[in-house]
Write a protein that holds these residues in place. Sequence first.
Motif, PDB file in Angstrom:
ATOM      1  N   ILE A  92      -3.298  14.366   5.521  1.00  0.00           N
ATOM      2  CA  ILE A  92      -2.617  14.157   4.241  1.00  0.00           C
ATOM      3  C   ILE A  92      -3.675  13.947   3.159  1.00  0.00           C
ATOM      4  O   ILE A  92      -4.459  12.997   3.222  1.00  0.00           O
ATOM      5  N   ALA A  93      -3.705  14.846   2.193  1.00  0.00           N
ATOM      6  CA  ALA A  93      -4.688  14.748   1.116  1.00  0.00           C
ATOM      7  C   ALA A  93      -4.430  13.504   0.270  1.00  0.00           C
ATOM      8  O   ALA A  93      -3.287  13.084   0.075  1.00  0.00           O
ATOM      9  N   ARG A  94      -5.515  12.921  -0.232  1.00  0.00           N
ATOM     10  CA  ARG A  94      -5.403  11.704  -1.046  1.00  0.00           C
ATOM     11  C   ARG A  94      -6.456  11.751  -2.149  1.00  0.00           C
ATOM     12  O   ARG A  94      -7.601  12.104  -1.918  1.00  0.00           O
ATOM     13  N   SER A  95      -6.072  11.381  -3.346  1.00  0.00           N
ATOM     14  CA  SER A  95      -7.022  11.382  -4.452  1.00  0.00           C
ATOM     15  C   SER A  95      -7.985  10.207  -4.322  1.00  0.00           C
ATOM     16  O   SER A  95      -7.677   9.182  -3.703  1.00  0.00           O
ATOM     17  N   VAL A  96      -9.148  10.356  -4.922  1.00  0.00           N
ATOM     18  CA  VAL A  96     -10.134   9.268  -4.932  1.00  0.00           C
ATOM     19  C   VAL A  96      -9.537   8.030  -5.598  1.00  0.00           C
ATOM     20  O   VAL A  96      -9.723   6.905  -5.132  1.00  0.00           O
ATOM     21  N   ARG A  97      -8.789   8.254  -6.667  1.00  0.00           N
ATOM     22  CA  ARG A  97      -8.208   7.109  -7.374  1.00  0.00           C
ATOM     23  C   ARG A  97      -7.196   6.388  -6.507  1.00  0.00           C
ATOM     24  O   ARG A  97      -7.138   5.145  -6.518  1.00  0.00           O
ATOM     25  N   GLU A  98      -6.379   7.125  -5.751  1.00  0.00           N
ATOM     26  CA  GLU A  98      -5.414   6.464  -4.888  1.00  0.00           C
ATOM     27  C   GLU A  98      -6.117   5.649  -3.809  1.00  0.00           C
ATOM     28  O   GLU A  98      -5.675   4.554  -3.454  1.00  0.00           O
ATOM     29  N   THR A  99      -7.222   6.166  -3.291  1.00  0.00           N
ATOM     30  CA  THR A  99      -8.001   5.398  -2.322  1.00  0.00           C
ATOM     31  C   THR A  99      -8.443   4.077  -2.923  1.00  0.00           C
ATOM     32  O   THR A  99      -8.324   3.012  -2.304  1.00  0.00           O
ATOM     33  N   GLU A 100      -8.946   4.114  -4.147  1.00  0.00           N
ATOM     34  CA  GLU A 100      -9.393   2.888  -4.810  1.00  0.00           C
ATOM     35  C   GLU A 100      -8.241   1.907  -5.006  1.00  0.00           C
ATOM     36  O   GLU A 100      -8.400   0.688  -4.794  1.00  0.00           O
ATOM     37  N   LEU A 101      -7.086   2.419  -5.398  1.00  0.00           N
ATOM     38  CA  LEU A 101      -5.942   1.539  -5.618  1.00  0.00           C
ATOM     39  C   LEU A 101      -5.478   0.891  -4.316  1.00  0.00           C
ATOM     40  O   LEU A 101      -5.176  -0.313  -4.271  1.00  0.00           O
ATOM     41  N   PHE A 136       3.733  -1.502  -0.665  1.00  0.00           N
ATOM     42  CA  PHE A 136       2.948  -0.378  -1.153  1.00  0.00           C
ATOM     43  C   PHE A 136       2.988   0.731  -0.103  1.00  0.00           C
ATOM     44  O   PHE A 136       3.055   0.455   1.099  1.00  0.00           O
ATOM     45  N   PHE A 137       2.917   1.967  -0.555  1.00  0.00           N
ATOM     46  CA  PHE A 137       3.146   3.098   0.337  1.00  0.00           C
ATOM     47  C   PHE A 137       1.863   3.851   0.667  1.00  0.00           C
ATOM     48  O   PHE A 137       1.030   4.088  -0.213  1.00  0.00           O
ATOM     49  N   ASP A 138       1.743   4.219   1.942  1.00  0.00           N
ATOM     50  CA  ASP A 138       0.605   5.016   2.378  1.00  0.00           C
ATOM     51  C   ASP A 138       0.956   6.506   2.313  1.00  0.00           C
ATOM     52  O   ASP A 138       0.657   7.278   3.223  1.00  0.00           O
ATOM     53  N   LEU A 139       1.610   6.885   1.228  1.00  0.00           N
ATOM     54  CA  LEU A 139       1.985   8.269   0.961  1.00  0.00           C
ATOM     55  C   LEU A 139       1.444   8.658  -0.406  1.00  0.00           C
ATOM     56  O   LEU A 139       1.240   7.795  -1.269  1.00  0.00           O
ATOM     57  N   PRO A 140       1.210   9.946  -0.635  1.00  0.00           N
ATOM     58  CA  PRO A 140       0.657  10.364  -1.927  1.00  0.00           C
ATOM     59  C   PRO A 140       1.533   9.930  -3.095  1.00  0.00           C
ATOM     60  O   PRO A 140       2.744  10.164  -3.104  1.00  0.00           O
ATOM     61  N   GLY A 141       0.946   9.273  -4.053  1.00  0.00           N
ATOM     62  CA  GLY A 141       1.660   8.847  -5.238  1.00  0.00           C
ATOM     63  C   GLY A 141       0.822   9.058  -6.488  1.00  0.00           C
ATOM     64  O   GLY A 141       1.315   9.480  -7.531  1.00  0.00           O
ATOM     65  N   ALA A 200       9.613  -2.312  -3.941  1.00  0.00           N
ATOM     66  CA  ALA A 200       8.738  -1.171  -3.678  1.00  0.00           C
ATOM     67  C   ALA A 200       7.851  -0.951  -4.890  1.00  0.00           C
ATOM     68  O   ALA A 200       8.309  -1.013  -6.037  1.00  0.00           O
ATOM     69  N   VAL A 201       6.561  -0.706  -4.662  1.00  0.00           N
ATOM     70  CA  VAL A 201       5.605  -0.503  -5.749  1.00  0.00           C
ATOM     71  C   VAL A 201       5.085   0.929  -5.693  1.00  0.00           C
ATOM     72  O   VAL A 201       4.619   1.384  -4.643  1.00  0.00           O
ATOM     73  N   VAL A 202       5.156   1.627  -6.819  1.00  0.00           N
ATOM     74  CA  VAL A 202       4.736   3.025  -6.903  1.00  0.00           C
ATOM     75  C   VAL A 202       3.672   3.172  -7.985  1.00  0.00           C
ATOM     76  O   VAL A 202       3.841   2.653  -9.095  1.00  0.00           O
ATOM     77  N   PHE A 203       2.581   3.866  -7.664  1.00  0.00           N
ATOM     78  CA  PHE A 203       1.551   4.184  -8.649  1.00  0.00           C
ATOM     79  C   PHE A 203       1.862   5.554  -9.257  1.00  0.00           C
ATOM     80  O   PHE A 203       2.048   6.531  -8.535  1.00  0.00           O
ATOM     81  N   ASP A 204       1.898   5.629 -10.581  1.00  0.00           N
ATOM     82  CA  ASP A 204       2.109   6.908 -11.256  1.00  0.00           C
ATOM     83  C   ASP A 204       0.897   7.198 -12.131  1.00  0.00           C
ATOM     84  O   ASP A 204       0.702   6.553 -13.162  1.00  0.00           O
TER      85      ASP A 204
END
Length: 411
Positions: A92-101, A136-141, A200-204
């Motif tokens: 599952i691809a993940r952005s660098v920013r999502e990794t940091e968050l 928090f979700f371990d899915l692409p957001g 539920a917390v979502v990063f946009d």
Amino acid sequence: LSQPRVSVGSNRDDPPTNEKDAPAANVTAKTATATEIRWPHSLIIDKTLTWDPHVHRPWLDDGLSPDERPPVMLVLTNLGYNQRNRTKGLKIARSVRETELLEGVINHPWFHPGGWRAIRSGGYGSFGADTRYYVFFDLPGCRETNYPTYGGGWLPNLDGNANRSRYLIGKRGTVVSTMMAGRHDALFGKQIFASGHATAVVFDCSGVPPPITRNGRASHLPVSVAYYSAIISNVDEARDQGLPPPAVKPVHLTDGELHDIETCAAEEKRRFHAVYTGNTRAGTNEAFHELHGGTARAKYFPFNDNNRTIFRDAFHNSDFPLGNNLTYGDILRSTSFGIAPRGDNKFSYRFSEVLSAGTIPVVHADDWVWPFRPELVRWGDCAVILPERNGGAVGMNVLADMSRGERCWLT
């Protein structure tokens, strides 16, 4: 913890639900402090997220009574990156920013590495009837396409650690699509959210609010969205908040520079009054802005003197020379005010870059939902906030009229 005693299986990769399940540490449990290493190895399944061994984690402390435990628990689901099958998780691809968050989440003192699995098995009351959960979700957001490589698009900004997949997954399998497809009841645990004890917390990280925030929220889940770019009328003010954009080109201040800012000595040492380097766009509908007097950025350009004020059209992220071989970072750390108007969306990466330099941001972004909750940060005490129509002469007059004491207060 003295409770719960929830069975979570014997797989050695399972995160512990209490300290007795955690690896042995080289210090005494009841006397450890935040500076001592109690859990030296990551207790979550996703080992590609950096674990801070120095964080004190009270939810894993058997020595605390129920009254001493935190009122809130942060948990991470195990549906995607953090699933037990690590091979699938890496696909599952993940952005660098999502990794940091996500690293910020797992290294928060109130995070419990086994909390999600425990409350899924034992219910929301597993850790006490009054405990609130933020899931928090371990899915692409957070699909961030401009960080750390501004203008680079998707591929340069994906996290390739541990050979993680760099193929985009599209919209299926993301946090938002899972909620919108009605598959969240089984995956997320409907009873947990129905209890009223979990959010539920979502990063946009986009400029467009996700579907779950439109039309009174399509999902029945209690959702808190952290936005890069949103306007007040589109959010739930009771739950949502702004998400600070990353500084693409951060300025790293020295201890001496930080001391000068704290003591206000920087006011006498910074040679520039105000600076903006970048394009003159303002959102996707420039014709609309022209009808209303032009963009805030464009209005500052006539005031450029290449001496005390520098307003010029240049790619803001490049390390280009500006007079006397000064770089963009050199300029920012040497100015009092950094003009940080909205970009194509309401937010701008320049805003965070200006803050990193200890410079006062001058923000033109009407109705923007500012980073963090207003109870946490009073941005009126940290920035000059002006309407988008008041760039140029109006803005320059406001800055000129500010006293040294007012400037020191804002920094």
